[in-house]
Design an enzyme around this catalytic site. Structure first.
Site, PDB file in Angstrom:
ATOM      1  N   GLY A 197      50.555   0.791  75.321  1.00 41.52           N
ATOM      2  CA  GLY A 197      49.697   0.972  76.473  1.00 41.52           C
ATOM      3  C   GLY A 197      49.093   2.379  76.719  1.00 41.52           C
ATOM      4  O   GLY A 197      47.803   2.568  77.213  1.00 41.52           O
TER       5      GLY A 197
ATOM      6  N   ASP B 240      55.418   8.450  70.440  1.00 35.01           N
ATOM      7  CA  ASP B 240      55.795   7.088  70.775  1.00 35.01           C
ATOM      8  C   ASP B 240      56.193   6.367  69.461  1.00 35.01           C
ATOM      9  O   ASP B 240      55.376   5.443  69.065  1.00 35.01           O
ATOM     10  CB  ASP B 240      55.111   6.123  71.439  1.00 35.01           C
ATOM     11  CG  ASP B 240      55.759   4.960  72.016  1.00 35.01           C
ATOM     12  OD1 ASP B 240      56.692   4.646  71.482  1.00 35.01           O
ATOM     13  OD2 ASP B 240      55.167   4.435  73.211  1.00 35.01           O
TER      14      ASP B 240
ATOM     15  N   HIS C  75      55.124  -1.591  67.651  1.00 33.21           N
ATOM     16  CA  HIS C  75      53.790  -1.041  67.606  1.00 33.21           C
ATOM     17  C   HIS C  75      53.332  -0.820  66.171  1.00 33.21           C
ATOM     18  O   HIS C  75      52.200  -0.858  65.615  1.00 33.21           O
ATOM     19  CB  HIS C  75      53.258   0.095  68.155  1.00 33.21           C
ATOM     20  CG  HIS C  75      53.609   0.317  69.708  1.00 33.21           C
ATOM     21  ND1 HIS C  75      53.034  -0.369  70.716  1.00 33.21           N
ATOM     22  CD2 HIS C  75      54.503   0.981  70.391  1.00 33.21           C
ATOM     23  CE1 HIS C  75      53.673  -0.336  71.886  1.00 33.21           C
ATOM     24  NE2 HIS C  75      54.549   0.823  71.503  1.00 33.21           N
TER      25      HIS C  75
ATOM     26  N   ILE D 126      51.685  -4.766  68.642  1.00 28.82           N
ATOM     27  CA  ILE D 126      50.567  -4.604  69.771  1.00 28.82           C
ATOM     28  C   ILE D 126      50.371  -2.921  70.055  1.00 28.82           C
ATOM     29  O   ILE D 126      51.103  -2.140  69.415  1.00 28.82           O
ATOM     30  CB  ILE D 126      51.052  -5.370  70.969  1.00 28.82           C
ATOM     31  CG1 ILE D 126      52.363  -4.432  71.535  1.00 28.82           C
ATOM     32  CG2 ILE D 126      51.192  -6.628  71.025  1.00 28.82           C
ATOM     33  CD1 ILE D 126      52.838  -5.054  72.988  1.00 28.82           C
TER      34      ILE D 126
HETATM   35  O1  HDC Z   1      51.151  -8.067  82.392  1.00 24.05           O
HETATM   36  C1  HDC Z   1      51.968  -8.618  81.464  1.00 24.05           C
HETATM   37  C2  HDC Z   1      51.556  -8.353  80.002  1.00 24.05           C
HETATM   38  O2  HDC Z   1      51.941  -8.571  78.948  1.00 24.05           O
HETATM   39  N1  HDC Z   1      50.919  -6.734  80.391  1.00 24.05           N
HETATM   40  C3  HDC Z   1      50.782  -5.877  78.888  1.00 24.05           C
HETATM   41  C4  HDC Z   1      51.947  -5.168  78.747  1.00 24.05           C
HETATM   42  C5  HDC Z   1      51.669  -4.037  77.491  1.00 24.05           C
HETATM   43  O3  HDC Z   1      50.585  -4.533  76.661  1.00 24.05           O
HETATM   44  N2  HDC Z   1      52.120  -3.134  77.417  1.00 24.05           N
HETATM   45  C6  HDC Z   1      51.665  -1.967  76.567  1.00 24.05           C
HETATM   46  C7  HDC Z   1      52.383  -2.148  75.396  1.00 24.05           C
HETATM   47  S1  HDC Z   1      54.037  -1.884  75.385  1.00 24.05           S
HETATM   48  C8  HDC Z   1      54.419  -0.230  75.434  1.00 24.05           C
HETATM   49  O4  HDC Z   1      53.353   0.368  75.014  1.00 24.05           O
HETATM   50  C9  HDC Z   1      55.972   0.274  75.117  1.00 24.05           C
HETATM   51  C10 HDC Z   1      55.775   1.646  74.783  1.00 24.05           C
HETATM   52  O5  HDC Z   1      56.136   1.761  73.424  1.00 24.05           O
HETATM   53  C11 HDC Z   1      57.081   2.117  75.429  1.00 24.05           C
HETATM   54  C12 HDC Z   1      56.961   2.708  76.974  1.00 24.05           C
HETATM   55  C13 HDC Z   1      57.893   3.445  77.774  1.00 24.05           C
HETATM   56  C14 HDC Z   1      59.170   3.527  76.988  1.00 24.05           C
HETATM   57  C15 HDC Z   1      60.169   4.030  77.721  1.00 24.05           C
HETATM   58  C16 HDC Z   1      61.512   4.087  77.252  1.00 24.05           C
HETATM   59  C17 HDC Z   1      62.627   4.703  78.053  1.00 24.05           C
HETATM   60  C18 HDC Z   1      53.372  -8.612  81.753  1.00 24.05           C
HETATM   61  C19 HDC Z   1      54.164  -9.294  80.681  1.00 24.05           C
HETATM   62  C20 HDC Z   1      53.944  -7.183  81.656  1.00 24.05           C
HETATM   63  C21 HDC Z   1      53.491  -9.259  83.229  1.00 24.05           C
HETATM   64  O6  HDC Z   1      53.043 -10.615  83.059  1.00 24.05           O
HETATM   65  P1  HDC Z   1      53.946 -11.775  83.807  1.00 24.05           P
HETATM   66  O7  HDC Z   1      55.254 -12.016  83.308  1.00 24.05           O
HETATM   67  O8  HDC Z   1      52.982 -13.025  83.586  1.00 24.05           O
HETATM   68  O9  HDC Z   1      53.998 -11.270  85.280  1.00 24.05           O
HETATM   69  P2  HDC Z   1      53.394 -11.897  86.603  1.00 24.05           P
HETATM   70  O10 HDC Z   1      53.653 -13.311  86.873  1.00 24.05           O
HETATM   71  O11 HDC Z   1      52.114 -11.622  86.256  1.00 24.05           O
HETATM   72  O12 HDC Z   1      54.118 -10.873  87.700  1.00 24.05           O
HETATM   73  C22 HDC Z   1      55.497 -11.147  88.038  1.00 24.05           C
HETATM   74  C23 HDC Z   1      55.687  -9.745  88.652  1.00 24.05           C
HETATM   75  O13 HDC Z   1      55.698  -8.581  88.042  1.00 24.05           O
HETATM   76  C24 HDC Z   1      54.598  -7.799  88.682  1.00 24.05           C
HETATM   77  N3  HDC Z   1      53.809  -7.104  87.397  1.00 24.05           N
HETATM   78  C25 HDC Z   1      52.958  -7.901  86.549  1.00 24.05           C
HETATM   79  N4  HDC Z   1      52.491  -7.193  85.555  1.00 24.05           N
HETATM   80  C26 HDC Z   1      53.129  -5.802  85.749  1.00 24.05           C
HETATM   81  C27 HDC Z   1      53.911  -6.111  87.053  1.00 24.05           C
HETATM   82  N5  HDC Z   1      54.689  -4.752  87.345  1.00 24.05           N
HETATM   83  C28 HDC Z   1      54.469  -3.853  86.629  1.00 24.05           C
HETATM   84  N6  HDC Z   1      53.466  -3.527  85.509  1.00 24.05           N
HETATM   85  C29 HDC Z   1      52.934  -4.747  85.244  1.00 24.05           C
HETATM   86  N7  HDC Z   1      52.111  -4.527  84.290  1.00 24.05           N
HETATM   87  C30 HDC Z   1      53.634  -8.463  89.421  1.00 24.05           C
HETATM   88  O14 HDC Z   1      52.865  -7.988  90.602  1.00 24.05           O
HETATM   89  C31 HDC Z   1      54.738  -9.733  90.095  1.00 24.05           C
HETATM   90  O15 HDC Z   1      55.191  -9.256  90.963  1.00 24.05           O
HETATM   91  P3  HDC Z   1      55.350  -9.633  92.346  1.00 24.05           P
HETATM   92  O16 HDC Z   1      55.738 -11.298  92.169  1.00 24.05           O
HETATM   93  O17 HDC Z   1      56.149  -9.146  93.289  1.00 24.05           O
HETATM   94  O18 HDC Z   1      53.867  -9.732  92.935  1.00 24.05           O
END
Ligand code: HDC
Length: 280
Positions: free
Chosen positions: A205, A182, A187, A202
């Site tokens: 994940g 990745d 990152h 960061i």
């Molecule tokens: O939860 C917040 C956050 O920051 N999470 C951490 C994200 C993270 O660190 N991920 C790992 C690092 S990124 C990474 O590794 C990328 C990698 O290099 C590439 C991956 C794949 C590549 C493919 C390419 C082809 C955040 C921002 C995710 C959400 O927070 P908020 O905006 O505050 O959302 P919230 O208000 O809590 O919820 C809104 C609606 O979204 C749903 N939801 C929340 N978190 C979710 C999520 N859905 C899926 N995954 C999540 N993690 C909630 O349920 C909510 O929906 P609803 O209103 O319908 O209940």
């Protein structure tokens, strides 16, 4: 023979992956190809499909796509059987499962079956969910489908955890982990991370899923599947606290917090154990 993207790996790739998710020099079965129990950690299963060619482009399925705004939202992995191979050629075939509209964000889910090239035997199945900030509001469905284990909420019990494992990540955790495939600049490159809204690059994940998944594996043994939601970000160097609860039906529910902030980085997580999974 299945059509899809090929992934060829050798023992060196297994060791690099294991090190990327925190294997120690004393854990010979993870870091030494000469050990009789040499093996990848179960979460290695997320690696073979990682760079498989997607059957769509984000620009065609959501508005305002930006790679800087993409976060990994959830991951589900099935491991078809143990032992997991330590080398070989695998074929991964990704399918677009759904595009959900969360208002300000879009949530896109892809399912990928990975098979052994030579035998056609199924080795892994993954569901990867990405959270695309700023790409919602296109009038799509707000809820995704129920997919059993892969969408299970895994609520943690009220009682205190049965097992707690603390593990400090290193400052170099992301720059090592990325070598397993990745190469997202989020990152490693401070300028890219800043455009995405982060003070510093960061952690992947899938890297902190691997660290938590290693703790569960070492305490309870092999599992058939694992599901996590990435609930918050992790900065390399922070300490992870993984809390685990043994539940009925051979399940372990877990969550992971960042020690320095007290915030959850993995929620809604669980595994289904292969055996009885008595605590080791
Ligand atoms: O939860 C917040 C956050 O920051 N999470 C951490 C994200 C993270 O660190 N991920 C790992 C690092 S990124 C990474 O590794 C990328 C990698 O290099 C590439 C991956 C794949 C590549 C493919 C390419 C082809 C955040 C921002 C995710 C959400 O927070 P908020 O905006 O505050 O959302 P919230 O208000 O809590 O919820 C809104 C609606 O979204 C749903 N939801 C929340 N978190 C979710 C999520 N859905 C899926 N995954 C999540 N993690 C909630 O349920 C909510 O929906 P609803 O209103 O319908 O209940």
């Amino acid at each position: 023979e299945a059509s899809g993207s090929e992934f060829t790996f050798e023992e060196r790739d297994v060791m690099l992956y294991n090190l990327g998710v925190g294997a120690k020099k004393s854990e010979l079965s993870l870091v030494f190809e000469g050990d009789e129990n040499f093996q990848p950690l179960p979460t290695f299963g997320v690696i073979p499909p990682f760079n498989a060619e997607a059957p769509f482009s984000f620009d065609d399925i959501v508005p305002n796509f930006s790679p800087m705004m993409l976060l990994h939202g959830e991951q589900y992995l099935e491991i078809a059987s143990y032992p997991i191979p330590t080398s070989g050629t695998l074929i991964s075939s990704p399918k677009l499962l759904e595009v959900v509209d969360k208002g300000s964000a879009a949530v896109v889910k892809v399912g990928t079956t990975t098979t052994e090239k030579e035998t056609g035997r199924k080795v892994f199945y993954n569901e990867q969910t990405v959270f695309l900030r700023g790409s919602g509001g296109f009038g799509g469905e707000r809820k995704g489908a129920d997919r059993g284990n892969s969408t299970r909420a895994n609520k943690v019990p009220e009682r205190s955890p049965d097992v707690v494992v603390e593990e400090k990540t290193t400052e170099e955790q992301a720059v090592i982990y990325r070598l397993s495939g990745d190469y997202n600049p989020l990152h490693v490159d401070p300028a890219f991370a800043a455009v995405g809204g982060f003070k510093a690059p960061i952690l992947h994940g899938l890297c902190f899923m691997g660290i938590a998944g290693k703790a569960v594996y070492q305490k309870f043994g092999p599992y058939k599947n694992i599901k996590v939601r990435f609930a918050g970000t992790v900065i390399p160097g922070q300490t992870l606290i993984t809390e685990m609860w043994k539940e009925g039906g051979n399940r372990v529910v877990f969550q992971t917090k960042v020690k320095e902030t007290g915030k959850l980085c993995i929620g809604g997580a669980g595994v289904e154990l292969v055996g009885e999974g008595k605590e080791k």
